[in-house]
Design a protein around this motif. Sequence first.
Motif, mmCIF file in Angstrom:
data_model
loop_
_atom_site.group_PDB
_atom_site.id
_atom_site.type_symbol
_atom_site.label_atom_id
_atom_site.label_comp_id
_atom_site.label_asym_id
_atom_site.label_seq_id
_atom_site.Cartn_x
_atom_site.Cartn_y
_atom_site.Cartn_z
ATOM 1 N N UNK A 13 0.967 -1.184 -0.017
ATOM 2 C CA UNK A 13 -0.074 -0.020 -0.027
ATOM 3 C C UNK A 13 0.869 1.351 0.001
ATOM 4 N N UNK A 14 0.290 2.438 -0.328
ATOM 5 C CA UNK A 14 0.955 3.811 0.010
ATOM 6 C C UNK A 14 0.054 4.390 0.985
ATOM 7 N N UNK A 15 0.832 4.942 1.914
ATOM 8 C CA UNK A 15 0.070 5.453 3.117
ATOM 9 C C UNK A 15 0.376 6.933 3.272
ATOM 10 N N UNK A 16 -0.474 7.832 2.746
ATOM 11 C CA UNK A 16 -0.298 9.172 3.217
ATOM 12 C C UNK A 16 -0.928 9.570 4.582
ATOM 13 N N UNK A 17 -0.217 9.279 5.450
ATOM 14 C CA UNK A 17 -0.553 9.453 6.904
ATOM 15 C C UNK A 17 -1.192 10.787 7.316
ATOM 16 N N UNK A 18 -2.355 10.726 7.930
ATOM 17 C CA UNK A 18 -2.921 11.832 8.548
ATOM 18 C C UNK A 18 -2.262 12.510 9.761
ATOM 19 N N UNK A 19 -2.221 13.687 10.094
ATOM 20 C CA UNK A 19 -1.574 14.334 11.179
ATOM 21 C C UNK A 19 -1.825 13.347 12.751
ATOM 22 N N UNK A 20 -3.069 12.639 12.646
ATOM 23 C CA UNK A 20 -3.280 12.168 13.850
ATOM 24 C C UNK A 20 -2.526 10.744 13.871
ATOM 25 N N UNK A 21 -2.054 10.244 12.767
ATOM 26 C CA UNK A 21 -1.383 8.900 12.554
ATOM 27 C C UNK A 21 -0.583 8.539 13.869
ATOM 28 N N UNK A 22 -0.805 7.127 13.999
ATOM 29 C CA UNK A 22 0.206 6.571 14.988
ATOM 30 C C UNK A 22 -0.111 4.813 14.366
ATOM 31 N N UNK A 23 0.991 4.108 14.895
ATOM 32 C CA UNK A 23 0.856 2.787 14.724
ATOM 33 C C UNK A 23 1.538 1.822 15.748
ATOM 34 N N UNK A 24 0.568 0.904 16.083
ATOM 35 C CA UNK A 24 0.878 -0.072 17.082
ATOM 36 C C UNK A 24 0.574 -1.538 16.695
ATOM 37 N N UNK A 25 1.649 -2.465 16.575
ATOM 38 C CA UNK A 25 1.008 -3.711 16.226
ATOM 39 C C UNK A 25 0.654 -4.618 17.199
ATOM 40 N N UNK A 26 1.116 -4.558 18.392
ATOM 41 C CA UNK A 26 0.892 -5.557 19.361
ATOM 42 C C UNK A 26 2.370 -6.193 19.773
ATOM 43 N N UNK A 27 2.129 -6.745 20.593
ATOM 44 C CA UNK A 27 3.329 -7.532 21.115
ATOM 45 C C UNK A 27 3.988 -8.585 20.295
ATOM 46 N N UNK A 28 2.897 -9.237 19.508
ATOM 47 C CA UNK A 28 3.540 -10.409 18.398
ATOM 48 C C UNK A 28 3.907 -9.585 17.098
ATOM 49 N N UNK A 29 3.683 -8.531 16.856
ATOM 50 C CA UNK A 29 4.140 -7.992 15.697
ATOM 51 C C UNK A 29 3.202 -8.730 14.514
#
Length: 265
Positions: A13-29
């Motif tokens: 994908x292409x991600x044009x991140x919004x100002x409020x963007x954040x990313x958390x995968x969880x412990x298992x990734x």
Amino acid sequence: MHTDHKYRINSCTVSDCAPTWSWKTGKAGFDDYDLWAVFRGSGRLFVGEDEFAVKPGVCMLLPPHKAIVGEHDASDPLLVMNVHFSVIDKEDFLEPYDVQQRFIEDTGLFEKLLDRVISFRYAQNDRDAEIWFGAVLSEFFSSRQMKNDEFYTDTHIACIREVCAKVNSDSANVPKLGEFAEEYGYSSAYLGKLFHKLMGISFSGYLLNSRIDKAKRLLRSTEAPISAIAEQLGYCDVCFFIKQFKGIVGLTPGKYRKQNSGSQM
């Protein structure tokens, strides 16, 4: 699944991140690898216990089963292209269980390669998407590896790109390192160190390779005397030019011309 390929693309994908963007995968990734390339913005990734600064030109190969947290500057949001993939032919793939971070010098080329991958994937043409992804990984692994505490500003990157463009131009008067340093407000030592870190080669080595490539093109496409070609490339001594050319190419300019006369490539 195409068993004749080394990789299977699971998503991209292409991600044009919004100002409020954040990313958390969880412990298992994730269960697969993620090639994550930045083309705009600034931020940070936390992969396991390691922290990485990200800006344009930074590309990361994120391994499976690692917790990932991402954040960015809301005033300078990220634009990211990424590909999730699994490895099929593990004999030819050195699996990086730790994060690998590379600096991509030619971001324009890298973006075009990734765009091909994504376009073919979206068109459900997995075979061509995987072929182009092989080129993406080749470019990634051939790029200079970065340490997780190593980072350069946009000004640094733009400066080195301009230096490379001037070295690669057809001008007969390529500035010396000291002249470039004076132009950009650095000391020669600092600019030389910066150039080597970003390009993976010294300024003098890059200049020599550029001169030899120009010489090869002129020898193939013109009938200009070797002495004239040497002078055009900034050499004062034709014998020194011949020595350097043979050291790089393995042939004297005259023998190279005989073997490649008329070739434009």
